[in-house]
Write an enzyme that holds these catalytic residues in place. Structure first.
Site, PDB file in Angstrom:
ATOM      1  N   SER A 106      40.460  43.282  40.681  1.00  0.00           N
ATOM      2  CA  SER A 106      41.042  43.538  39.061  1.00  0.00           C
ATOM      3  C   SER A 106      42.691  43.335  38.807  1.00  0.00           C
ATOM      4  O   SER A 106      42.821  42.735  39.319  1.00  0.00           O
ATOM      5  CB  SER A 106      40.065  44.148  37.951  1.00  0.00           C
ATOM      6  OG  SER A 106      40.222  42.924  36.825  1.00  0.00           O
ATOM      7  N   ASP A 252      41.531  38.122  39.439  1.00  0.00           N
ATOM      8  CA  ASP A 252      40.488  37.931  39.851  1.00  0.00           C
ATOM      9  C   ASP A 252      39.852  37.069  38.572  1.00  0.00           C
ATOM     10  O   ASP A 252      38.633  36.780  38.218  1.00  0.00           O
ATOM     11  CB  ASP A 252      39.161  39.247  40.278  1.00  0.00           C
ATOM     12  CG  ASP A 252      39.062  39.705  38.099  1.00  0.00           C
ATOM     13  OD1 ASP A 252      39.982  39.692  37.501  1.00  0.00           O
ATOM     14  OD2 ASP A 252      38.091  40.089  38.467  1.00  0.00           O
ATOM     15  N   ASP A 254      39.163  37.168  35.173  1.00  0.00           N
ATOM     16  CA  ASP A 254      38.226  37.299  33.870  1.00  0.00           C
ATOM     17  C   ASP A 254      38.898  37.956  32.265  1.00  0.00           C
ATOM     18  O   ASP A 254      38.781  37.624  31.919  1.00  0.00           O
ATOM     19  CB  ASP A 254      37.659  38.024  34.160  1.00  0.00           C
ATOM     20  CG  ASP A 254      37.452  39.980  34.546  1.00  0.00           C
ATOM     21  OD1 ASP A 254      39.166  39.991  34.945  1.00  0.00           O
ATOM     22  OD2 ASP A 254      36.451  40.414  34.554  1.00  0.00           O
TER      23      ASP A 254
END
Length: 460
Positions: A106, A252, A254
């Protein structure tokens, strides 16, 4: 360097010693544990897992290790290659797979990588399931397949197309309204997979994309967490290009942060607020965020005669409460948008499409849109703990101390005052108490945190 084993996955730094870092042996062990857990809990012989990775430097190596390990267990692998967290989440049910593994750390720096674990719905596994998986890893009770039963391997290169088409098909995404505006958007994808996926989406929506750090080579040009102090380059470029706004995603994809046309931060907390504003204008319903997210979402929900609820911190907890309350929209204040009409996972792509729709329909600039929301300011401090301090005892005392206020104890202690709030949480990874505050000014937020620290020190 570190190796962090949690219920939702395994995160660590590449290199170093086994059990201390995310070494090849650790990758194999935890991939084996997850595959074994799936085999123990599925009533079928042929299992299939979907895997995908962000663009970080170690991704190819980690992906090869995970793939070979799963095949060694007799599990079939569908490899999406360079992908995003929400894309893998979409593809697990799309391919009727039994689960998925996303290889990404992340917003962590390039030294880190992780195995994030998904169930057959493409959602992060539960705490209970994660604990079972970790127990299997600890026991190393693996049973690998014989040569005739090794898992099959295939690749897919259409995952982004499928993900984007599902977004375009959503009733609340107005493609024609967006195309009519011919928006110019600057994108900072921190040299990861957002540099592939977001331009594909923007092209389908008729937007002009100005790319900044969109080469998916894993060489992060700045700290990949999308916070103000890391985003000076895109703020300047938005102004230079006379763009309508800027989009920032983490490696990533998100988490979604926005920059207004003046090169100012929209505010990560307000990504969710704006999208909820759009959705709740069109449909009364429930909005969900976690206890450490801005009060602004509650205010917007109330403005639309809708309900607001807060979950414990963590995406799994937000999703659980969203399902329980049948929420229209949810997410986390770090720019994580969860839109259940698409899937139950944080998704920057659907966030961009919904925000563009709202911007097109409101006929306002991004700064004008932001000016219409209540302004709150957050403070984040911590108290270092010594071994003799009983954190649970302190939190219980704080709950009692403020029993005449609105207090929640579902995740530490959150105290809601009339004009501000404070949230106290014990860290899972460090010997500290985290102190989050929010108020109508930065000075007030910081002052509240200092007052709470003084109160805690008086109770120790």
């Amino acid at each position: 360097m570190s190796l962090i084993k949690s219920i939702s996955g395994i995160r660590g730094t590449i290199g170093g010693k086994v059990n201390d870092n995310l070494t090849p042996l650790d990758v194999v062990k935890f991939a084996s544990a997850f595959g074994t857990w799936l085999q123990n809990n599925k009533n079928k012989k042929d299992l299939t897992l979907v895997i995908g990775r962000d663009a970080r430097i170690s991704g190819g190596m980690v992906s090869s290790l995970v793939t070979a390990t799963l095949q060694g267990l007799g599990i079939n692998v569908v490899d999406l290659g360079l992908s995003t967290t929400p894309t893998v989440e979409i593809m697990v049910p799309e391919l009727k797979a039994d689960g998925g593994i996303i290889l990404t750390a992340s917003h962590n720096p390039k030294q880190w990588n992780a195995l994030k674990l998904l169930n057959e719905k493409g959602e992060f596994i539960s705490g209970e399931n994660g604990a079972e998986m970790l127990a299997i890893a600890e026991s190393e009770d693996f049973n690998f397949a014989e040569v005739d039963d090794l898992g099959k391997y295939e690749t897919r290169d259409d995952a982004f197309d499928i993900h984007i088409q599902q977004i375009l098909d959503l009733p609340m995404v107005d493609v024609e309204a967006i195309k009519a505006k011919k928006f110019k958007v600057v994108l900072d994808a921190v040299n990861s997979t957002g540099g592939i996926a977001i331009p594909m989406l923007l092209d389908k929506l008729g937007c002009e994309t100005v790319k900044l750090y969109c080469e998916p080579n894993g060489q992060f040009p700045h700290n990949p967490e999308p916070l103000k102090e890391h985003l000076g380059d895109i703020c300047e470029l938005v102004k230079k290009e006379n763009a309508d706004f800027g989009v920032v995603v983490d490696p990533d994809v998100d988490r979604l942060a926005l920059i207004d046309e003046k090169g100012e931060m929209f505010g990560e907390e307000y990504t969710l607020v704006a999208i909820a504003d759009y959705l709740l204008k069109n449909k009364n319903g429930v909005a969900i965020s976690n206890l450490s997210s801005s009060r602004a979402l509650r205010d917007i929900a109330q403005n639309h005669h809708s309900e607001y609820f807060a979950s414990a911190v963590g995406e799994v907890n937000v999703v659980t409460l969203m399902k329980e309350k049948n929420a229209v929209i949810g997410g986390e204040g770090n720019g994580g948008i969860i839109y259940p009409d698409l899937h139950y996972g944080r998704d920057s792509l659907v966030g961009v499409a919904l925000f563009l729709t709202y911007l097109a329909k409101e006929n306002k600039t991004v700064s004008e849109l932001r000016a219409g929301y209540p302004s709150y300011f957050m403070g984040k401090k911590k108290i270092e703990l010594t071994p003799e301090i009983n954190v649970d005892d302190i939190l219980t005392k704080m709950e009692k101390e403020y029993q005449n206020e609105e207090v929640s104890t579902i995740d530490g202690v959150k105290i809601d005052f009339e004009n501000n709030w404070v949230h106290l949480r014990k860290s899972n990874t460090e010997p500290i108490i985290r102190i989050y505050t929010e108020a109508k000014s930065q000075e007030e937020a910081d002052q509240l945190a200092d007052e709470i620290i003084a109160k805690i020190n008086s109770l120790i």
